[in-house]
Design a protein around this motif. Structure first.
Motif, short mmCIF file in Angstrom:
data_model
loop_
_atom_site.label_atom_id
_atom_site.label_comp_id
_atom_site.label_asym_id
_atom_site.label_seq_id
_atom_site.Cartn_x
_atom_site.Cartn_y
_atom_site.Cartn_z
N LEU A 5 -2.18 -12.60 -3.04
CA LEU A 5 -3.64 -12.59 -2.99
C LEU A 5 -4.23 -13.59 -4.00
O LEU A 5 -5.23 -14.26 -3.72
CB LEU A 5 -4.19 -11.19 -3.25
CG LEU A 5 -3.98 -10.19 -2.13
CD1 LEU A 5 -4.40 -8.79 -2.58
CD2 LEU A 5 -4.73 -10.60 -0.86
N ARG A 20 0.83 -1.21 0.00
CA ARG A 20 0.00 0.00 0.00
C ARG A 20 0.86 1.26 0.00
O ARG A 20 0.61 2.20 -0.75
CB ARG A 20 -0.92 0.01 1.22
CG ARG A 20 -1.90 1.18 1.25
CD ARG A 20 -2.67 1.25 2.56
NE ARG A 20 -1.85 1.64 3.68
CZ ARG A 20 -1.43 2.89 3.94
NH1 ARG A 20 -1.75 3.87 3.12
NH2 ARG A 20 -0.69 3.16 5.00
N GLY A 43 -6.30 -16.95 -3.05
CA GLY A 43 -7.55 -17.35 -3.66
C GLY A 43 -7.52 -18.81 -4.09
O GLY A 43 -8.50 -19.54 -3.93
N GLU A 93 -10.25 -16.82 -8.06
CA GLU A 93 -10.63 -15.43 -7.76
C GLU A 93 -9.68 -14.95 -6.66
O GLU A 93 -9.68 -15.52 -5.56
CB GLU A 93 -12.08 -15.38 -7.28
CG GLU A 93 -12.59 -13.99 -6.98
CD GLU A 93 -12.77 -13.13 -8.22
OE1 GLU A 93 -12.61 -11.90 -8.09
OE2 GLU A 93 -13.03 -13.68 -9.30
N PRO A 94 -8.85 -13.93 -6.92
CA PRO A 94 -7.93 -13.47 -5.86
C PRO A 94 -8.70 -12.93 -4.66
O PRO A 94 -9.81 -12.39 -4.82
CB PRO A 94 -7.14 -12.34 -6.53
CG PRO A 94 -7.48 -12.38 -7.97
CD PRO A 94 -8.75 -13.15 -8.14
N LEU A 95 -8.14 -13.08 -3.51
CA LEU A 95 -8.73 -12.44 -2.33
C LEU A 95 -8.58 -10.93 -2.50
O LEU A 95 -7.63 -10.46 -3.13
CB LEU A 95 -8.04 -12.89 -1.05
CG LEU A 95 -8.13 -14.36 -0.67
CD1 LEU A 95 -7.58 -14.57 0.74
CD2 LEU A 95 -9.54 -14.91 -0.77
N THR A 96 -9.49 -10.17 -1.94
CA THR A 96 -9.40 -8.71 -2.03
C THR A 96 -8.51 -8.15 -0.94
O THR A 96 -7.99 -7.04 -1.06
CB THR A 96 -10.79 -8.06 -1.95
OG1 THR A 96 -11.42 -8.48 -0.74
CG2 THR A 96 -11.64 -8.47 -3.15
N SER A 97 -8.34 -8.89 0.14
CA SER A 97 -7.46 -8.51 1.24
C SER A 97 -7.14 -9.77 2.03
O SER A 97 -7.63 -10.85 1.70
CB SER A 97 -8.14 -7.48 2.15
OG SER A 97 -7.23 -7.04 3.14
N TYR A 98 -6.34 -9.62 3.05
CA TYR A 98 -6.02 -10.78 3.88
C TYR A 98 -7.13 -11.05 4.89
O TYR A 98 -7.88 -10.16 5.27
CB TYR A 98 -4.68 -10.59 4.60
CG TYR A 98 -4.57 -9.35 5.45
CD1 TYR A 98 -5.03 -9.34 6.77
CD2 TYR A 98 -4.00 -8.19 4.94
CE1 TYR A 98 -4.92 -8.20 7.55
CE2 TYR A 98 -3.89 -7.05 5.72
CZ TYR A 98 -4.36 -7.07 7.02
OH TYR A 98 -4.26 -5.94 7.79
N ARG A 115 0.05 -8.80 -4.96
CA ARG A 115 -0.98 -9.28 -5.90
C ARG A 115 -0.85 -10.79 -6.12
O ARG A 115 -1.84 -11.52 -6.18
CB ARG A 115 -0.92 -8.52 -7.22
CG ARG A 115 -1.52 -7.11 -7.12
CD ARG A 115 -1.64 -6.43 -8.47
NE ARG A 115 -0.36 -6.21 -9.14
CZ ARG A 115 0.46 -5.20 -8.89
NH1 ARG A 115 0.15 -4.30 -7.96
NH2 ARG A 115 1.59 -5.07 -9.54
#
Length: 195
Positions: A40, A15, A44, A141-146, A37
């Motif tokens: 993440l 970030r 997923g 589908e990647p996770l959007t956050s942890y 990325r």
């Protein structure tokens, strides 16, 4: 209870400084943003394989780019990382898998023969790092956050060498590891953004 995740270390760097170099392996240079990325996406894939928060995922890989990617993917998915020493024999790996309760082994191709033999004996699923895991990550589908965990929840289980007996797992919490990284970076070594 406070929530935290070891994955926050990478997420926060991605970030704050997404284009800064995070990982170097030979000619490979990856930024914090790229590594996050990837983690993440792999998280997923792990979720798609049935990994749930608190599940133990064994990781048997040398010090290559695959290791931190998978390590942070496990943490991001809410799993507990169980590093497996590369010099262990198949029966020793089997002990670590059984004792830790690992439900999945992520294994580097160079360790696949030993890791897969141990995992097969216990019915633990094996996913090979590299092409197989990358394909699963690309299709997931990647996770959007942890996934956040309680600060005192296990993050990593390190196994002792077992030189005087059977190896035992030392459990380290999310809070323990995040504080260790923080103290190391800001108090012990005065690390700065350009380091």
């Amino acid at each position: 209870m406070a929530t935290l995740s070891l994955a926050a270390i990478l997420a926060e760097n991605a970030r704050r400084r997404p284009s800064k170099t995070a990982l170097v392996e030979g000619g490979l240079r990856l930024t914090f943003g790229e590594v996050w990325r990837s983690a993440l996406a792999q998280a997923g894939a792990l979720t798609g394989l049935g990994v749930r928060p608190g599940d133990h995922v064994a990781l048997m890989a040398p010090n290559t780019a695959e290791f931190p990617h998978a390590y942070y993917a496990i943490a991001a998915a809410g799993g507990v990382v169980v590093p497996v020493h590369l010099l262990l024999s198949a029966p020793e790996v089997e002990h670590v898998l059984k004792d830790s309760g690992a439900t999945l082994l992520l294994c580097h191709p160079a360790q696949e023969a030993t890791g897969a033999a141990a995992a097969r004996a216990l019915g633990v699923r094996v996913v090979t790092l590299g092409a197989e895991f990358e394909k699963l990550a690309a299709d997931a589908e990647p996770l959007t956050s942890y996934v956040t965990r309680d600060a005192d929840d296990p993050a990593v289980v390190f196994y002792t060498s077992g030189t005087t007996g059977v190896p035992k797992g030392a459990v380290l919490s999310h809070f323990n590891l995040v504080m260790n990284a923080t103290v190391n970076a800001f108090d012990a070594n005065d690390i700065r953004p350009d380091d």
